[in-house]
Design an enzyme around this catalytic site. Sequence first.
Site, PDB file in Angstrom:
ATOM      1  CB  SER A 119      -0.957  -0.045   1.192  1.00 26.61           C
ATOM      2  OG  SER A 119      -1.945   0.949   1.077  1.00 26.61           O
ATOM      3  CG  ASP A 161      -6.174  -2.309  -4.476  1.00 28.24           C
ATOM      4  OD1 ASP A 161      -6.180  -1.064  -4.406  1.00 28.24           O
ATOM      5  OD2 ASP A 161      -5.467  -3.014  -3.734  1.00 28.24           O
ATOM      6  CG  HIS A 170      -5.966  -1.511  -0.579  1.00 22.02           C
ATOM      7  ND1 HIS A 170      -4.928  -1.434  -1.470  1.00 22.02           N
ATOM      8  CD2 HIS A 170      -5.525  -0.906   0.560  1.00 22.02           C
ATOM      9  CE1 HIS A 170      -3.906  -0.805  -0.907  1.00 22.02           C
ATOM     10  NE2 HIS A 170      -4.235  -0.483   0.320  1.00 22.02           N
TER      11      HIS A 170
END
Length: 326
Positions: free
Chosen positions: A159, A256, A286
């Site tokens: 991330s 995502d 995600h």
Amino acid sequence: MKPAANPFHPDLQRAARLIPKVTVTRPVLAVMRFLTRLQPTPRAPEDVAVEDVRVPGPSGGQPVRVRTYRPRRVRGRTPALLWIHGGGYILGRPEMDDLLCVEFARELGILVASVDYRLAPEHPFPAPLEDCYAALRWLFAQAGALGVLPERIAIGGASAGGGLTAALAQLAHDREEVRPAFQLLVYPMLDDRTTTRTDIDGTNHRGWNQGSNVFGWRSYLGREPGGAQVPAHAVPARREDLSGLPPAWLGVGTCDLFHDEDLAYARRLQAAGVPCDVTVVPGAFHGFDVITRGAGVAREFRGVYTAALRRALFPAPGVTELAKSG
């Protein structure tokens, strides 16, 4: 009419229904940070030594905490991974990835060093990136004392940690002091311009939505995201020339928010002559490999990027047994 097919992977459908739809704001961030501090630190396993060290900070500033993970049964010099946790540039600490870092250390027989970088909005760019660079310089400078092979030091993160990893690869390339061997980009947060897109249907996004994305980038950049210009190294996807960067692996799910920006960056790396393997997980949102850690698709995804790291750090046949005893 037939109902629309469920867009999520079968292993993730239940979790997708249960995950609360939360947009990060200042008050929400305060609560999330409080809850993060309350989370107990997993007990260190007997076969992996876990230690917190303070390393020299950027430009003589405050020291940076680095959490190291070393397999006890390893002998001799080993490759290493500098790991950067996620959290939208605004949240998180190394302990949240203890299980993953222990797995890397145990399965690959390497030293893992996880960076406790400063967080936005209190510490916007370049502070988080400079903390990561300071940790990387320390890892190279102390390679001998740490029993690390300097030519086999990889960087990686998930991330925002993946975004910092990509930016760190660019910064290291430009400063020409240290050179990572590989970059592991797990659904990385790479492009602030995604915040300006109006064509994104966020119905299937979980874990990180467009509202949170705007807050995260605004906090990190110290300005509204998506503007005409940003400082060099602040937004990895804004860099025009990607040539000369370390080989990469990039993975992301189709549900995502970062799917499009991630694949665009991977294509640009490849076009610039940088080897970049790509894994796309259908129906994955995600952070799915953390949120649904025990799901089959999550275990498989971790296995794929662990294997990519193994190939990068142990390139020669038989080297996987290097430094292992017993």
